[in-house]
Scaffold this motif. Structure first.
Motif, PDB file in Angstrom:
ATOM      1  N   ALA A  31     -15.282   4.318 -11.070  1.00  0.00           N
ATOM      2  CA  ALA A  31     -15.040   3.142 -10.232  1.00  0.00           C
ATOM      3  C   ALA A  31     -15.936   3.149  -9.003  1.00  0.00           C
ATOM      4  O   ALA A  31     -16.160   4.194  -8.389  1.00  0.00           O
ATOM      5  N   SER A  32     -16.441   1.984  -8.635  1.00  0.00           N
ATOM      6  CA  SER A  32     -17.240   1.886  -7.413  1.00  0.00           C
ATOM      7  C   SER A  32     -16.328   1.889  -6.186  1.00  0.00           C
ATOM      8  O   SER A  32     -16.750   2.295  -5.108  1.00  0.00           O
ATOM      9  N   GLN A  33     -15.095   1.443  -6.355  1.00  0.00           N
ATOM     10  CA  GLN A  33     -14.129   1.455  -5.256  1.00  0.00           C
ATOM     11  C   GLN A  33     -12.727   1.505  -5.850  1.00  0.00           C
ATOM     12  O   GLN A  33     -12.471   0.955  -6.909  1.00  0.00           O
ATOM     13  N   ILE A  34     -11.813   2.149  -5.119  1.00  0.00           N
ATOM     14  CA  ILE A  34     -10.425   2.228  -5.560  1.00  0.00           C
ATOM     15  C   ILE A  34      -9.560   1.536  -4.515  1.00  0.00           C
ATOM     16  O   ILE A  34      -9.653   1.831  -3.326  1.00  0.00           O
ATOM     17  N   ILE A  35      -8.741   0.621  -4.990  1.00  0.00           N
ATOM     18  CA  ILE A  35      -7.839  -0.134  -4.122  1.00  0.00           C
ATOM     19  C   ILE A  35      -6.421   0.145  -4.594  1.00  0.00           C
ATOM     20  O   ILE A  35      -6.152   0.148  -5.797  1.00  0.00           O
ATOM     21  N   THR A  36      -5.524   0.352  -3.656  1.00  0.00           N
ATOM     22  CA  THR A  36      -4.119   0.571  -3.985  1.00  0.00           C
ATOM     23  C   THR A  36      -3.246  -0.224  -3.026  1.00  0.00           C
ATOM     24  O   THR A  36      -3.763  -0.870  -2.114  1.00  0.00           O
ATOM     25  N   ILE A  37      -1.915  -0.161  -3.238  1.00  0.00           N
ATOM     26  CA  ILE A  37      -1.017  -1.016  -2.468  1.00  0.00           C
ATOM     27  C   ILE A  37      -0.221  -0.288  -1.389  1.00  0.00           C
ATOM     28  O   ILE A  37       0.582  -0.910  -0.705  1.00  0.00           O
ATOM     29  N   SER A  38      -0.400   1.030  -1.247  1.00  0.00           N
ATOM     30  CA  SER A  38       0.375   1.737  -0.222  1.00  0.00           C
ATOM     31  C   SER A  38      -0.379   2.948   0.309  1.00  0.00           C
ATOM     32  O   SER A  38      -1.239   3.513  -0.374  1.00  0.00           O
ATOM     33  N   GLN A  39      -0.008   3.356   1.519  1.00  0.00           N
ATOM     34  CA  GLN A  39      -0.610   4.549   2.129  1.00  0.00           C
ATOM     35  C   GLN A  39      -0.240   5.802   1.336  1.00  0.00           C
ATOM     36  O   GLN A  39      -1.046   6.723   1.221  1.00  0.00           O
ATOM     37  N   THR A  40       0.970   5.823   0.785  1.00  0.00           N
ATOM     38  CA  THR A  40       1.409   6.992   0.012  1.00  0.00           C
ATOM     39  C   THR A  40       0.533   7.192  -1.210  1.00  0.00           C
ATOM     40  O   THR A  40       0.076   8.302  -1.486  1.00  0.00           O
ATOM     41  N   VAL A  41       0.281   6.115  -1.944  1.00  0.00           N
ATOM     42  CA  VAL A  41      -0.548   6.229  -3.144  1.00  0.00           C
ATOM     43  C   VAL A  41      -1.997   6.512  -2.757  1.00  0.00           C
ATOM     44  O   VAL A  41      -2.683   7.289  -3.431  1.00  0.00           O
ATOM     45  N   ARG A  42      -2.463   5.928  -1.652  1.00  0.00           N
ATOM     46  CA  ARG A  42      -3.814   6.235  -1.178  1.00  0.00           C
ATOM     47  C   ARG A  42      -3.960   7.733  -0.952  1.00  0.00           C
ATOM     48  O   ARG A  42      -4.935   8.350  -1.388  1.00  0.00           O
ATOM     49  N   ALA A  43      -2.979   8.340  -0.312  1.00  0.00           N
ATOM     50  CA  ALA A  43      -3.030   9.785  -0.049  1.00  0.00           C
ATOM     51  C   ALA A  43      -3.022  10.578  -1.358  1.00  0.00           C
ATOM     52  O   ALA A  43      -3.750  11.573  -1.486  1.00  0.00           O
ATOM     53  N   GLN A  44      -2.233  10.132  -2.334  1.00  0.00           N
ATOM     54  CA  GLN A  44      -2.210  10.807  -3.636  1.00  0.00           C
ATOM     55  C   GLN A  44      -3.561  10.701  -4.334  1.00  0.00           C
ATOM     56  O   GLN A  44      -4.039  11.668  -4.922  1.00  0.00           O
ATOM     57  N   LEU A  49      -7.324  12.850  -6.971  1.00  0.00           N
ATOM     58  CA  LEU A  49      -8.530  12.377  -7.652  1.00  0.00           C
ATOM     59  C   LEU A  49      -9.789  12.613  -6.833  1.00  0.00           C
ATOM     60  O   LEU A  49     -10.897  12.357  -7.300  1.00  0.00           O
ATOM     61  N   ARG A  50      -9.603  13.044  -5.606  1.00  0.00           N
ATOM     62  CA  ARG A  50     -10.714  13.363  -4.693  1.00  0.00           C
ATOM     63  C   ARG A  50     -11.697  12.195  -4.548  1.00  0.00           C
ATOM     64  O   ARG A  50     -12.907  12.367  -4.591  1.00  0.00           O
ATOM     65  N   ARG A  51     -11.106  10.999  -4.389  1.00  0.00           N
ATOM     66  CA  ARG A  51     -11.884   9.780  -4.175  1.00  0.00           C
ATOM     67  C   ARG A  51     -11.279   9.026  -3.005  1.00  0.00           C
ATOM     68  O   ARG A  51     -10.061   8.992  -2.857  1.00  0.00           O
ATOM     69  N   PRO A  52     -12.113   8.408  -2.178  1.00  0.00           N
ATOM     70  CA  PRO A  52     -11.545   7.570  -1.113  1.00  0.00           C
ATOM     71  C   PRO A  52     -10.910   6.319  -1.728  1.00  0.00           C
ATOM     72  O   PRO A  52     -11.340   5.847  -2.785  1.00  0.00           O
ATOM     73  N   ALA A  53      -9.882   5.817  -1.074  1.00  0.00           N
ATOM     74  CA  ALA A  53      -9.212   4.617  -1.551  1.00  0.00           C
ATOM     75  C   ALA A  53      -8.890   3.727  -0.360  1.00  0.00           C
ATOM     76  O   ALA A  53      -8.724   4.205   0.758  1.00  0.00           O
ATOM     77  N   GLN A  54      -8.815   2.456  -0.623  1.00  0.00           N
ATOM     78  CA  GLN A  54      -8.493   1.466   0.402  1.00  0.00           C
ATOM     79  C   GLN A  54      -7.143   0.840   0.064  1.00  0.00           C
ATOM     80  O   GLN A  54      -6.842   0.573  -1.092  1.00  0.00           O
ATOM     81  N   VAL A  55      -6.335   0.593   1.090  1.00  0.00           N
ATOM     82  CA  VAL A  55      -5.037  -0.047   0.890  1.00  0.00           C
ATOM     83  C   VAL A  55      -5.160  -1.540   1.184  1.00  0.00           C
ATOM     84  O   VAL A  55      -5.661  -1.928   2.240  1.00  0.00           O
ATOM     85  N   ILE A  56      -4.729  -2.339   0.243  1.00  0.00           N
ATOM     86  CA  ILE A  56      -4.602  -3.781   0.445  1.00  0.00           C
ATOM     87  C   ILE A  56      -3.176  -4.121   0.035  1.00  0.00           C
ATOM     88  O   ILE A  56      -2.797  -3.959  -1.123  1.00  0.00           O
ATOM     89  N   LEU A  57      -2.393  -4.563   0.993  1.00  0.00           N
ATOM     90  CA  LEU A  57      -0.991  -4.865   0.728  1.00  0.00           C
ATOM     91  C   LEU A  57      -0.866  -6.117  -0.130  1.00  0.00           C
ATOM     92  O   LEU A  57      -1.602  -7.082   0.063  1.00  0.00           O
TER      93      LEU A  57
END
Length: 169
Positions: A31-44, A49-57
């Motif tokens: 993936a070129s970018q990972i987006i998730t819906i919560s800070q908890t999942v971003r931290a996981q 997965l050792r990849r940065p992720a962005q939270v978009i509610l």
């Protein structure tokens, strides 16, 4: 969305668990970018997965605009909800924690802390239905109502008509 397949593996078909295990890490690397819906999942994601992720509610559909009082009453009448109610919208799946919700509701009723309030369960009857059904067989009177699946168009009025929304998952 989450790592629930790791936390509640028994609630997934073995083939679904296997596909998550096989493809999640590979897909995250590609993936070129990972987006998730919560800070908890971003931290996981960042930890596992050792990849940065962005939270978009997540947002709300336009259909969830504030309902008019007449619409709320029409929907309450359609579902025979004359008394105040606590609403829970979730499939009857063990990870949605409906059993502890029902237990807490019953405890509060026994302590006479909820008055005439009902518990209204909306959602697909799923894998956890046997345990929830068993709890509903014991004395509950009119205090717990199960509506099952409800059409999307009724949900805004059901939410707006509730005294409280309970989301125990």
């Amino acid at each position: 969305y989450d790592f629930i397949y790791r936390e509640y593996p028994a609630s997934f078909h073995p083939l679904h668990r296997l596909s998550f295990q096989l493809f999640l890490s590979r897909d995250a690397r590609r993936a070129s970018q990972i987006i998730t819906i919560s800070q908890t999942v971003r931290a996981q994601i960042e930890r596992d997965l050792r990849r940065p992720a962005q939270v978009i509610l997540p947002g709300l559909d336009d259909g969830f605009a504030v309902s008019a009082a007449a619409e709320i009453e029409r929907i309450r009448a359609r579902h025979h909800l004359q008394r105040p109610y606590i609403l829970s919208v979730a499939a009857w799946d063990p990870r949605k924690n409906l059993v502890p919700l029902i237990q807490a509701f019953r405890n509060l009723k026994q302590q006479e802390q909820l008055g005439a309030c009902q518990l209204v369960l909306v959602g697909r009857i799923d894998r956890g239905s046997a345990e929830v059904r068993g709890m509903l067989q014991s004395p509950a009177g009119d205090d717990i109502r199960t509506l099952g699946y409800v059409e999307q168009r009724d949900l805004p009025g059901l939410y707006a008509g509730a005294e409280v929304f309970a989301f125990p998952s």
